[in-house]
Scaffold this motif. Sequence first.
Motif, PDB file in Angstrom:
ATOM      1  N   SER A 285       0.773  -1.216   0.037  1.00 29.45           N
ATOM      2  CA  SER A 285       0.137  -0.015   0.216  1.00 29.45           C
ATOM      3  C   SER A 285       0.724   1.192  -0.073  1.00 29.45           C
ATOM      4  CB  SER A 285      -0.817  -0.082   1.159  1.00 29.45           C
ATOM      5  OG  SER A 285      -1.865  -0.998   1.091  1.00 29.45           O
ATOM      6  N   PHE A 286       1.934   1.201   0.832  1.00 28.04           N
ATOM      7  CA  PHE A 286       2.880   2.249   0.961  1.00 28.04           C
ATOM      8  C   PHE A 286       3.572   2.612  -0.096  1.00 28.04           C
ATOM      9  CE2 PHE A 286       7.002   4.464   1.711  1.00 28.04           C
ATOM     10  CZ  PHE A 286       6.713   5.500   2.412  1.00 28.04           C
ATOM     11  N   GLU A 287       3.915   1.445  -1.066  1.00 26.38           N
ATOM     12  CA  GLU A 287       4.676   1.716  -2.380  1.00 26.38           C
ATOM     13  C   GLU A 287       3.702   2.062  -3.317  1.00 26.38           C
ATOM     14  OE1 GLU A 287       7.878   1.552  -3.065  1.00 26.38           O
ATOM     15  OE2 GLU A 287       8.341   0.925  -0.848  1.00 26.38           O
ATOM     16  N   LEU A 288       2.542   1.827  -3.300  1.00 26.96           N
ATOM     17  CA  LEU A 288       1.584   1.789  -4.680  1.00 26.96           C
ATOM     18  C   LEU A 288       1.129   3.495  -4.341  1.00 26.96           C
ATOM     19  CD1 LEU A 288      -0.734  -0.910  -4.469  1.00 26.96           C
ATOM     20  CD2 LEU A 288       0.726  -0.115  -6.500  1.00 26.96           C
ATOM     21  N   LYS A 289       0.952   4.086  -3.023  1.00 29.05           N
ATOM     22  CA  LYS A 289       0.572   5.411  -2.646  1.00 29.05           C
ATOM     23  C   LYS A 289       1.649   6.184  -2.993  1.00 29.05           C
ATOM     24  CE  LYS A 289      -0.858   8.127   1.192  1.00 29.05           C
ATOM     25  NZ  LYS A 289      -1.255   8.269   2.839  1.00 29.05           N
ATOM     26  N   LYS A 290       2.923   5.652  -2.784  1.00 30.20           N
ATOM     27  CA  LYS A 290       3.917   6.613  -3.135  1.00 30.20           C
ATOM     28  C   LYS A 290       4.197   6.938  -4.464  1.00 30.20           C
ATOM     29  CE  LYS A 290       8.299   4.756  -2.418  1.00 30.20           C
ATOM     30  NZ  LYS A 290       9.433   4.392  -1.890  1.00 30.20           N
ATOM     31  N   SER A 291       3.683   6.071  -5.321  1.00 33.68           N
ATOM     32  CA  SER A 291       3.781   5.933  -6.940  1.00 33.68           C
ATOM     33  C   SER A 291       2.616   6.527  -7.553  1.00 33.68           C
ATOM     34  CB  SER A 291       4.287   4.777  -7.301  1.00 33.68           C
ATOM     35  OG  SER A 291       3.120   3.657  -7.260  1.00 33.68           O
ATOM     36  N   GLY A 292       1.535   6.849  -6.640  1.00 37.94           N
ATOM     37  CA  GLY A 292       0.233   7.218  -7.073  1.00 37.94           C
ATOM     38  C   GLY A 292      -0.589   6.109  -7.551  1.00 37.94           C
ATOM     39  N   LYS A 293      -0.529   5.282  -7.372  1.00 38.96           N
ATOM     40  CA  LYS A 293      -1.005   3.999  -7.886  1.00 38.96           C
ATOM     41  C   LYS A 293      -2.202   3.494  -7.217  1.00 38.96           C
ATOM     42  CE  LYS A 293       2.492   2.882 -11.145  1.00 38.96           C
ATOM     43  NZ  LYS A 293       3.376   1.612 -11.505  1.00 38.96           N
ATOM     44  N   LEU A 294      -2.170   3.943  -5.715  1.00 39.85           N
ATOM     45  CA  LEU A 294      -3.317   3.118  -5.044  1.00 39.85           C
ATOM     46  C   LEU A 294      -4.583   3.826  -5.352  1.00 39.85           C
ATOM     47  CD1 LEU A 294      -3.310   1.431  -2.428  1.00 39.85           C
ATOM     48  CD2 LEU A 294      -3.328   3.500  -1.213  1.00 39.85           C
TER      49      LEU A 294
ATOM     50  N   GLY B 195      -7.797   4.026  -0.658  1.00 44.93           N
ATOM     51  CA  GLY B 195      -6.637   3.660  -0.016  1.00 44.93           C
ATOM     52  C   GLY B 195      -6.433   2.456   0.530  1.00 44.93           C
ATOM     53  N   THR B 196      -7.309   1.432   0.031  1.00 41.91           N
ATOM     54  CA  THR B 196      -7.101  -0.049   0.591  1.00 41.91           C
ATOM     55  C   THR B 196      -6.719  -1.005  -0.363  1.00 41.91           C
ATOM     56  OG1 THR B 196      -9.462  -0.344   0.597  1.00 41.91           O
ATOM     57  CG2 THR B 196      -8.324   0.434   2.601  1.00 41.91           C
TER      58      THR B 196
END
Length: 557
Positions: free
Chosen positions: A335-344, A348-349
Motif C-alpha cells: 500500500s505504501f509503495e503504491l501510494k508513493k507512486s500514485g497507483k493506490l 486507499g485500501t
Amino acid sequence: MNGKQKKPWLLGALTLILAGMFAMAGCSSNNGNGNENGSASPIVTPSGSPPASPSSTPSAAPAEEPYSIKLLLPQDISKPYDPAKDAIKKAVEEKLGVTLVPEIVDVQQYKTKLNLKMSSNDIPDIVRIDFADDFQKYAPQGAFVDLTELINEKDTPNIWKEVPQQVFEQAKVNGKIYGIPYQGGPGSGYRWNLVMRSDYLKEVGESVPTTLDAYYNALKKIKEMKKDVIPLGGYTAKTGEVKFATNSFDNIFGAFGVTPGYFTQQDGKFSNYDIDPRMKEALKFLQKMYAENLIDKEFATIKEEQFRAKLFAGKLFSWMGWWSTAKDYDTQIESFELKKSGKLDKDGTLPDQSSEPYKYLSLTGSLTGADGKAVAPQGAPFGQVLAISAKTKDPKKLLAIIDKSLEIDNQMLTVWGVENVDYELTGGKLQQIPTAIDQATQTDKDGNFRGTQRYTWAPGLKGWPHYLESLPLRPSMALDTAINNPNQITDAANYLDSPTKIAKQVELNTMRDSYFTQIIMGASIDKFDEFVAKWKSQGGDQILQELEQSYQKKMGK
C-alpha cells in the motif's frame, strides 16, 4: 510481534477459540440400530411362525450399550448452541460407541467450575485441566487414574504414536502418568520468523541467508547500498519479559547456541543460558553489529507503533516477526509503495491478499552458526492434560475409546467434521467449506449445529492433521516456517517447581536486560562476568537447586 512470543490481541482471541476447540460435549443418543432401548427384535422364521425352541435357534446377542461419558464443556454462551442438535456430536458418538453427556459452562467460568467439581468430588469422566497448577495439585490426591501401566505401544498404539515419550516424562507427577498431554491446533512450537525485504535482497544481489555469516554480509551490503534503511530493527517490551531480550536478536543468540531466559538440564544438573559462556560471545558479536550501525540505534527504547511506522515506510530491512503479522505487513508495504507512486485506489485500501504469495517479504527460520548448529526457543510442549476420573466405571475401556478416537479417520471427524460437508480434500489438501453453517444461527441448512473441534481428544502436540492447509497461503507459509524450525529447544524448567523462580525471575530478567543492553551498546564485555556473579548470588543458584530437586521428585527418585 509481542512479549513472551505472543500478541496480546491474538492470544486473547486464540484462548477463547482454543478453549472450545479443545473441549468435548454431547448428550444421550440411541445405539444407532433404530431401537432406543437397545433390545433385540423378536426372531421370526421365514414362514412367519416362532422358532421351535430356544435350543434349536441361537439367540441374538444383545447389542452393547454405548459407553456413557460425562464431560464439562466450556462454551461461548454468547453464541447459540444445543448439543442435542449437534450433527458432529452424533457422528462421533456413533463412530466411538459412546454417549456424551455434557454439562455446559461459560468458557470464562470453566476453571472455576472445574475446581468446584474437583473439591466436591463430582469429577467428570474425562477432565481437560491445566497442567501447571490444578493438575499437579489434584493428581497426587488420587483424583485421576494412574495410566503409567495402561499406556503402551500394544494397548494404546495411537496415543503412543501421538505423544513422544519425552513429553510423557515431562507430564509425570511423582514419577507416574496421570494424564495425556494436550495442545491442539497447530501444536506446540516456535512462532517466530526472521523476516526480510525480498526486494531489498534482490537489489543488493543477495539470496535469503541461512547462516549467521551470510546474514551479516547481507546486512553490511544493505547498509552500504541503501543508506536510509536500518539493516536490523526491533522494538521493546516491558523489561524483564522474555521478549525484551530475545525478540530482536533471537537468531543472533541462536547461532551461538544460546537463548536468553531458558534453563538447561544435563544428567539432572541445571543451568541457564543467561550465564552460559557462549552468551558472552553472542553479546560481543551484537556489540560489533551495533558499532557498525547494523542494528537500530533505538532498539532499546522504540515502541511497536514506531517500529511499524519505520517498517511500512520502507526504512527496515529485517526483523524478527510473530508468524501471523507478515501477511498484513506485506500488504501494508505494498500500500505504501503504491501510494508513493500514485497507483493506490482512491479508497486507499487493498483487497484481502492472505491467499496470495508474499510480494515484498521473505521468511526464514534459524541462522546457523560456525558449527552449523542453532537453537530456537520453543514454547512449552503442552499446556493441558486429559485425565480420567478415578470414579469412572471402566478406566481401561474409556482409555481404549480415547485411543480409538486418535485413529486418523476419527481425528478428521472430530477436528474437521464430515468430508464434502464441512471440508473438502482436493489433491490431498484440505479446504474448509465456509457455507456449511450460517454464521448468524451457527447451524446448517437442516438446523443442526456442527461442533467441529469441540469433541476432539486429539493431543495435537505436532498439530492436528491438515491444520496448516486449512489456513490461507500467507499465514500457512509463515506458521510452517516457524513451527517446523528444526532447531527448536524447550525450557528445561517447564513443569518443574521452584518457589524462588516465581519470586525472583522478573527481577533477574530485568537485571539481565539492563546488562545485556549496556553491553550491546558498547559497555565493557567484562560486565557479563559481573552479571553472572550477581545472577547466582541474587537467587539464581537457589533456583537451580530447587529445579534439580523438583526434577528428581518428578522422576520418582
